[in-house]
Design a protein around this motif. Structure first.
Motif, short mmCIF file in Angstrom:
data_model
loop_
_atom_site.label_atom_id
_atom_site.label_comp_id
_atom_site.label_asym_id
_atom_site.label_seq_id
_atom_site.Cartn_x
_atom_site.Cartn_y
_atom_site.Cartn_z
N VAL A 332 0.86 -1.18 0.00
CA VAL A 332 0.00 0.00 0.00
C VAL A 332 0.90 1.24 0.00
CG1 VAL A 332 -1.69 1.37 1.27
CG2 VAL A 332 -1.92 -1.11 1.18
N ALA A 485 -5.48 5.06 -9.83
CA ALA A 485 -5.96 3.80 -9.26
C ALA A 485 -7.36 3.50 -9.74
CB ALA A 485 -5.95 3.87 -7.73
N TYR A 500 -9.02 -3.28 -8.78
CA TYR A 500 -9.83 -2.91 -7.62
C TYR A 500 -9.81 -1.39 -7.45
CZ TYR A 500 -9.59 -7.90 -6.55
OH TYR A 500 -9.67 -9.27 -6.61
N GLU A 503 -6.52 0.01 -6.41
CA GLU A 503 -5.37 -0.69 -6.97
C GLU A 503 -4.75 0.12 -8.09
OE1 GLU A 503 -4.39 -5.38 -7.91
OE2 GLU A 503 -6.35 -4.56 -8.43
N PHE A 510 -1.33 -1.06 -4.13
CA PHE A 510 -2.50 -0.22 -3.86
C PHE A 510 -2.04 1.17 -3.42
CE2 PHE A 510 -3.56 -4.62 -3.41
CZ PHE A 510 -4.82 -4.74 -3.97
N ALA A 533 -8.49 0.03 1.73
CA ALA A 533 -7.48 -0.63 0.90
C ALA A 533 -7.24 -2.07 1.34
CB ALA A 533 -6.17 0.17 0.95
#
Length: 544
Positions: A332, A485, A500, A503, A510, A533
């Motif tokens: 992340v 993202a 996602y 993502e 992420f 996340a």
């Protein structure tokens, strides 16, 4: 903190043991009891104690000792420990000498042998003397001390790092008083090479880096494992939220943070619109609580900088600032943003010497009775203006626009308008910073023309720049460097499914918080994204 010392001196071993025993029974919990068998031995010990900056509260000496009488020893002790209480222990035959010594040796009291029972003849006297001594006693400072000038960029960096990591320290400036000179001489330091950091154990670091400070202060700078389920990069609100939820849900979680917990929000003096804190909370305190929560739940937190990120099959490998590497199944990115630099003459040259980006709370006390300038009109600038108004003579907010309403929360505007020492100047901008070794003046363009004004501190809040230069090219970013993202990802060749929501263009990597393209720049939204996340991390890991 070492206890103050009660020092007993007598050449008669049996008498000395009796004195020490009585002192220890009554005062051993709060004082350290030392002994010496001669006057010269006592003086030599006191010199060593003085060098170690230990405190002697009371000297209790016998009069008749070979080589040096008790009166002579106590006279000489005045030059070493002038504030120590001095008591002479005498036989009845020496009472006259003891009375004369009250003036010559400035003895506070004399006691006749024997002093039994001590509850009647010894302790009441010592209680009164020690109570008097403690009224003027200030324990020597045993924490971190920073010797450095106010106007040095390195000096500011050290103080800012310590402040943001909640490390208590004393700042001693060579420009104020002679304490810095004494410490420099004591530790054999060169006054031209500052800052110097003196630690409680007596060790000294000259011009230390953040990593050197972190290691010395006991912060973890090395990961304990080579592989984790999840690595979170950045310990701001988004990163800490990801770590809390990742660790609490069973993921082996590592957090990497090169500066201090809390991120940019950590420098906010007071956040008043975060849910659940009706009285507001400082960004520093919020960061500390989240940091402790993540650690309690099992996240490993390491003070290190992420240098680069690459993919090796299903693994995500991160090279750290110390050259080591760690890997994980998912990452992340929560590195947040830094303040945009003000592109005016003199600003870069005077950085850390009167020109600061962000709140720089370590400088607040230095701004007492001075005129402070805050450049910017968003919430962070408003919070800083309110904070500096507690110390500065005046705070002037410089805005290029025509008001605060477009960029600042109403509660902050109301507080600023109600603070007499804050003045908002609209349609104005600083166009030059001036000064030799530090900021002395600013040139300001106003609606009516240019003005040169005296200034010692300018704090700049003019926009956010993402910290993403270290990311690989295949992590897509917009034209300002913010990470794309979910639906914003353009190139989806790496996916066999839709990315996602949080993502990036690389599966398993992420993004959360201010560094994400299109994010809402608020603490609450960053915490929300960091938490969400982890849901997508679980979905990604389930697809392995």
């Amino acid at each position: 903190m070492p206890k103050p010392i009660l020092f007993a001196i007598d050449d008669d071993v049996s008498v000395l043991e009796a004195v020490v025993g009585d002192l220890r029974r009554k005062y051993g919990e709060h004082y350290r009891i030392l002994r010496a068998a001669s006057g010269q031995a006592a003086l030599d010990t006191m010199i060593q104690l003085k060098d170690r900056k230990e405190s002697v509260a009371l000297l209790l000496s016998d009069q008749r000792m070979p080589g040096m009488t008790g009166v002579e020893m106590l006279q000489r002790a005045i030059g070493i420990y002038p504030d120590a209480k001095r008591i002479l222990l005498t036989a009845y035959a020496d009472t006259e000498a003891a009375i004369r010594a009250i003036n010559s040796a400035k003895i506070h009291y004399y006691l006749n042998k024997p002093w039994d029972p001590p509850e009647e003849k010894l302790y009441p006297v010592l209680d009164d003397l020690l109570e008097n001594w403690n009224e003027g006693y200030q324990p020597p400072y045993r924490g971190v001390q920073v010797i450095g000038t106010r106007w040095g960029a390195l000096d500011h960096g050290v103080r800012d790092f310590l402040s943001r990591n909640r490390v208590q320290y004393r700042w001693i400036s060579p420009e104020v008083g002679d304490e810095a000179e004494v410490l420099l001489e004591q530790h054999h330091l060169d006054g031209a090479r500052l800052p110097a950091v003196i630690f409680g154990d007596g060790t000294v670091m000259v011009r230390p880096s953040q990593m050197e400070l972190a290691e010395k202060l006991g912060m973890r700078t090395r990961a304990t494992e080579e592989f984790y389920d999840l690595i979170v990069i950045g310990a701001g609100p988004a990163g800490l939220a990801s770590a809390v939820y990742g660790a609490s849900e069973g993921l082996r979680t590592l957090i990497l943070e090169s500066d201090a917990p809390g991120g940019q929000a950590g420098s906010s003096s007071k956040i008043e619109n975060y849910l659940g804190f009706p009285g507001g909370i400082s960004g520093e305190e919020l960061g500390k609580r989240a940091f402790l929560q993540a650690a309690r739940l099992g996240a490993e937190i390491v003070t290190q900088r992420a240098e680069c990120l690459r993919c090796e099959g299903q693994y995500r490998v991160i090279k750290l600032g110390d050259g080591r590497e760690v890997s994980s199944s998912a990452v992340v990115i929560a590195t947040g943003v830094s303040w945009v630099r003000l592109p005016v003459k003199g600003a870069d040259r005077l950085l850390g010497a009167g020109v600061y980006y962000g709140a720089a709370l370590a400088e607040a006390m230095s701004c007492k009775d001075e005129d402070v300038y805050v450049v910017g009109g968003a919430n962070s600038a408003g919070q800083a203006a309110m904070y500096f108004a507690k110390y500065a003579r005046s705070v002037r907010m410089i805005l290029r626009g025509d008001g605060l309403a477009k960029s600042m929360s109403r509660y902050l505007i109301d507080q600023i308008e109600a603070t007499d020492t804050i003045q908002v100047e609209t349609n104005a901008e600083i166009i030059e910073m001036m000064g030799d070794t530090h900021l002395e003046q600013v040139r300001i363009q106003t609606a009516t023309g240019e003005e040169i004004r005296p200034a010692s501190s300018v704090f700049i809040f003019i926009g956010a720049a993402p910290k993403t230069a270290w990311l690989p090219d295949d992590v897509e970013r917009d034209d300002r460097g913010f990470v794309l993202a979910g639906p914003d990802v353009r190139d989806r060749k790496a996916f066999t499914r839709e990315p996602y929501l949080l993502e990036t263009s690389v599966p398993g990597i992420f993004v959360a918080g201010d560094v994400r393209h299109g994010s809402v720049k608020r603490v609450a939204s960053a915490v929300g994204e960091g938490s969400i996340a982890i849901q997508f991390v679980h979905q990604y890991l389930a697809g392995f």
